[in-house]
Structure formats: C-alpha cells, structure tokens
Design a protein around this motif. Structure first.
Motif, PDB file in Angstrom:
ATOM      1  N   ALA A   3     -26.786 -18.879  -8.530  1.00  0.00           N
ATOM      2  CA  ALA A   3     -27.423 -17.571  -8.332  1.00  0.00           C
ATOM      3  C   ALA A   3     -26.745 -16.880  -7.159  1.00  0.00           C
ATOM      4  O   ALA A   3     -26.494 -17.506  -6.122  1.00  0.00           O
ATOM      5  CB  ALA A   3     -28.918 -17.723  -8.063  1.00  0.00           C
ATOM      6  N   LEU A   4     -26.426 -15.612  -7.330  1.00  0.00           N
ATOM      7  CA  LEU A   4     -25.845 -14.807  -6.262  1.00  0.00           C
ATOM      8  C   LEU A   4     -26.617 -13.499  -6.156  1.00  0.00           C
ATOM      9  O   LEU A   4     -27.127 -12.983  -7.156  1.00  0.00           O
ATOM     10  CB  LEU A   4     -24.370 -14.503  -6.542  1.00  0.00           C
ATOM     11  N   GLU A   5     -26.686 -12.964  -4.944  1.00  0.00           N
ATOM     12  CA  GLU A   5     -27.358 -11.684  -4.738  1.00  0.00           C
ATOM     13  C   GLU A   5     -26.549 -10.824  -3.785  1.00  0.00           C
ATOM     14  O   GLU A   5     -25.762 -11.329  -2.977  1.00  0.00           O
ATOM     15  CB  GLU A   5     -28.769 -11.893  -4.189  1.00  0.00           C
ATOM     16  N   LYS A   6     -26.754  -9.531  -3.897  1.00  0.00           N
ATOM     17  CA  LYS A   6     -25.999  -8.589  -3.073  1.00  0.00           C
ATOM     18  C   LYS A   6     -26.560  -8.565  -1.662  1.00  0.00           C
ATOM     19  O   LYS A   6     -27.771  -8.495  -1.453  1.00  0.00           O
ATOM     20  CB  LYS A   6     -26.056  -7.191  -3.689  1.00  0.00           C
ATOM     21  N   ASP A   7     -25.653  -8.630  -0.690  1.00  0.00           N
ATOM     22  CA  ASP A   7     -26.024  -8.557   0.719  1.00  0.00           C
ATOM     23  C   ASP A   7     -25.039  -7.613   1.395  1.00  0.00           C
ATOM     24  O   ASP A   7     -23.948  -8.011   1.773  1.00  0.00           O
ATOM     25  CB  ASP A   7     -25.973  -9.948   1.358  1.00  0.00           C
TER      26      ASP A   7
END
Length: 419
Positions: A169-173
């Motif tokens: 899982a990856l998320e925008k930061d």
C-alpha cells in the motif's frame, strides 16, 4: 477485543508516566442522546451525534471529547502509592487504544495503535516474496505518480496455493509516495460485478451463444430507474450474443441475466454488488477472483505464517464456471473491450474497473477508483493479481492508462519471475 488484550494495552502505559489534564470541551448531559452508566458508577459513557465520550458523574464534567466510535470501562487499578486509575478501551477511525483516567482529578494518558479489524499487518506472514514485493512497490509508485493517485494497493497471490506473495500500500505525501497502511476496507467490490453475474447464465439455462437486446444502452426498470451501459450517450449496443455483451461489459446484459435469475430481488442485489462503498482490499479481491475462477473452494491467506483458510463454494455450476472463464479471457482478446491494451505475450483472464466517483451535496466529489483483478496465464494460472488506486475525480485517465502504467508491467515481469 478480549479483556486480556485490553489489559496488555493498559499495562503498556507506564505507571510513572505523567498524566496530563487537557482542556476538554464541556457538553451538558441534556444535550447527549444516551447516558450509559459504567460498572463503576462514577463514570458514564455519553453519546452525541453518533460519537461517544467519557463523563464523570460525580464531578459533572466531560473527561474526554465526545469523538470515539467505541468507549468502554474495563479495569480499575490502584498503584502502590494509592493512586486510583480507571482504564477505558476506545476506538476511533482505524485506531484503537486505552485511556487511563486518574480518579482524583481526571487527568488522562492514552496509548493508540492500528486496529487489526481495519488494518492488516504482514509481520507474521512467511510467504512474502521480497523480489515480488519490491517490484510491486516500484511499479505502484510510478503508476500512482503518472495517474495522479492518492492511495493504492497491489496484491499478488500464488494462484495454485492461494498464499500471499506480496501486498503493498502506498499513499501520497506531498509530492512523494510513501508506505501506507494496509487498509482492509479500502476499495469497492464493484470490479467483481461481472464475475458474480456471468455464472448465473448457466443457472437460467442460458448460453453464451444466446442473443439479447441491449436496448441502445439504456434499460428502464420503472420508477424512473434505468440501467445504463458505458456508451449509452452514443447510442449503446443493439442485439448481441451473451458472449459479446459480457465481453463488452454491458451493464444491461448483466442486469437482464440477474433479473431472470432473481426476479423481483434483482435490483436490490444489483445495488449491493455495484456499491461504491469501500468494503474490501486488494488481497481479498485477488483471493475471491482466484477461487471463483478455478475451483469450488475459496482460499484466503490468514497472514499467520503460511496458513490459509478454506471454505466450500457450491453456488457455481461447472458450466457457469466455464462461461466465467471464457468471458474473462474473451475480455482481453479478439473483439473484447479490453483487448487493445491487454499484454501481448501473456493470455490474461481479468477485468478492469473504472469508477468516476459521484457528486456530494456540498459540491465536492468522492474519489474516483481504478481497479484490476485477474489471473495469468489464463489456462494454467500461476499468479492472481489485484490492484486499485484512488484518484481525484477527473475523467482524464481510463483503464488503458492503468494497464499501460501498472498492470502490464507487473504481468510481464511476474511471468518471467522464478520463485
């Protein structure tokens, strides 16, 4: 959560740690919807606007804000110094924790952690392939950047054993993408709509060779409700065989099959299986798809060592599974709607989803959702792959972009990967 588990969390609060007295907004009891006195009558759990908080009935004050999803007193503790502390189990969003309250002055201290009901952990899973996981990470990161995604997951399963090989899982930061939480309820199951309906054609003694009228892309079912195909604005489809209609992902065709199969219950079932509610995740999508495509047993990784759980599926007839396999392969070859962007060297059985989001009353939009789930090679599957990503609600990108940006890259690499 059991009492023992709550106690472990409570014991992680250092008895010598300084409890703090925080400014807490005070809400009069008469404004609360429910007041539930705890087993120790000094405290009550108060509810307002669907949220809960801790209230001291003796001091007539809110001990915490009323912002928990769950709150429950479970332990009283007296230290050697005679300090009385009350421990509450609480849940908020995807976290759970323990709040300790000093009886004398209502000072509090809390410990929070991810709630395993909502967030998965891979620490004890022994089947992860580090090379596959790294490749998934790299491809998902690049795909999220090119498609302007905000959060995404990708999962790879061994199609023969059902064991998990990777789940990322990856998320925008800011401008970067960082490791995200493996949210268990992170995407909708709507990409599986075709998978759930196609086998029903066998249940109604239908054939993929049968013809049906797709009504120009709009099928009115009464009460100003209609089922629409993706191309209804341009005139939709006319008469097609069931095979053609399903390999073109016709909603009208799917609903008509469901209508014959389930009668008056069809529309309620349709609303449920096409829901945009976030109910599942990439790992579950891959596991469900893999099982429905191949066998009468559904297999899920437990994430504990190399174990899996199995349950028998008796709803799909052998002929229904044959239809499902033919349609999922047909989507990606010949005149199938996904054929133009299918991988060139691998026969794929899979389906894309591309939900555009919808308006919310305040003028904002729900995030759009792009997804894929499939198996390859189609005849003797080696891997099950599922992924999705959330992105701002704009129609610039479609399934072709997801295929070229992420899916084909992973499919072609995994086909060459030797375990």
């Amino acid at each position: 959560m059991s009492f023992a588990q709550k106690a472990v969390v409570a014991d992680s609060i250092d008895a010598e740690e300084a409890f703090g007295k925080k400014q807490v907004p005070q809400v009069p009891l008469e404004q609360c919807e429910h007041i539930d006195t705890c087993s120790i009558a000094k405290f009550a759990i108060v509810t307002k606007d669907g949220k809960q908080g801790i209230y001291d009935l003796e001091k007539h004050e809110n001990v915490t804000e009323i912002d928990f999803d769950v709150a429950d007193l479970f332990r009283r503790y007296v230290s050697e110094e005679g300090i009385e502390v009350f421990y509450f189990y609480v849940e908020r969003g995807i976290e759970r924790g323990t709040i300790g309250v000093v009886g004398e002055n209502n000072q509090t201290v809390s410990v929070w952690m991810d709630n395993p009901e909502y967030v998965a952990k891979l620490d004890e899973c022994t089947t992860i392939d580090s090379a596959i996981a790294q490749k998934c990470h790299d491809v998902l990161s690049e795909g999220l950047k090119s498609l302007d995604g905000t959060y995404g997951q990708v999962a790879v399963l061994d199609a023969q054993t059902g064991r998990l090989k990777a789940w990322i899982a990856l998320e925008k930061d800011g401008e970067d993408y960082v490791e995200g939480k493996l949210l268990k309820q992170a995407c909708s199951p709507r990409v599986l709509t075709l998978v759930g309906i196609t086998p029903r054609l066998a249940d109604i003694n239908g054939s993929l060779k049968d013809k049906m009228d797709l009504c120009g892309g709009v099928y009115n079912i009464g009460d100003s409700i209609s089922i629409r195909d993706h191309n209804w604005r341009s005139g939709g489809y006319g008469v097609m065989t069931c095979r053609q209609a399903l390999t073109h992902k016709s909603n009208v065709a799917m609903f008509k099959i469901l209508l014959v199969n389930r009668g008056d219950d069809a529309f309620c079932i349709w609303k449920k299986i096409t829901s945009d509610e976030k109910q599942t995740n990439a790992m579950e999508l891959a596991a469900v798809f893999n099982s429905l495509y191949q066998k009468n047993i559904i297999t899920f990784p437990t994430l504990q060592a190399d174990s899996v759980t199995e349950a028998t599926i008796d709803r799909i007839k052998p002929l229904g599974r044959k239809y499902l396999q033919e349609v999922l392969i047909g989507l990606n070859k010949g005149d199938g709607i996904q054929a133009s962007y299918a991988p060139k060297k691998v026969e794929l059985a899979g389906i894309y989803g591309n939900y555009q989001g919808k308006d919310i009353e305040n003028g904002e939009h729900k995030l759009a959702e792009m997804s894929f789930v499939g198996l390859f090679p189609a005849k003797k599957p080696r891997y099950a792959l599922a992924l999705f990503l959330n992105r701002p609600n704009e129609p610039i990108h479609d399934s072709k972009d997801l295929a070229n940006g992420i899916v084909n890259n992973l499919v072609e690499w995994l086909t060459k990967h030797v375990q």
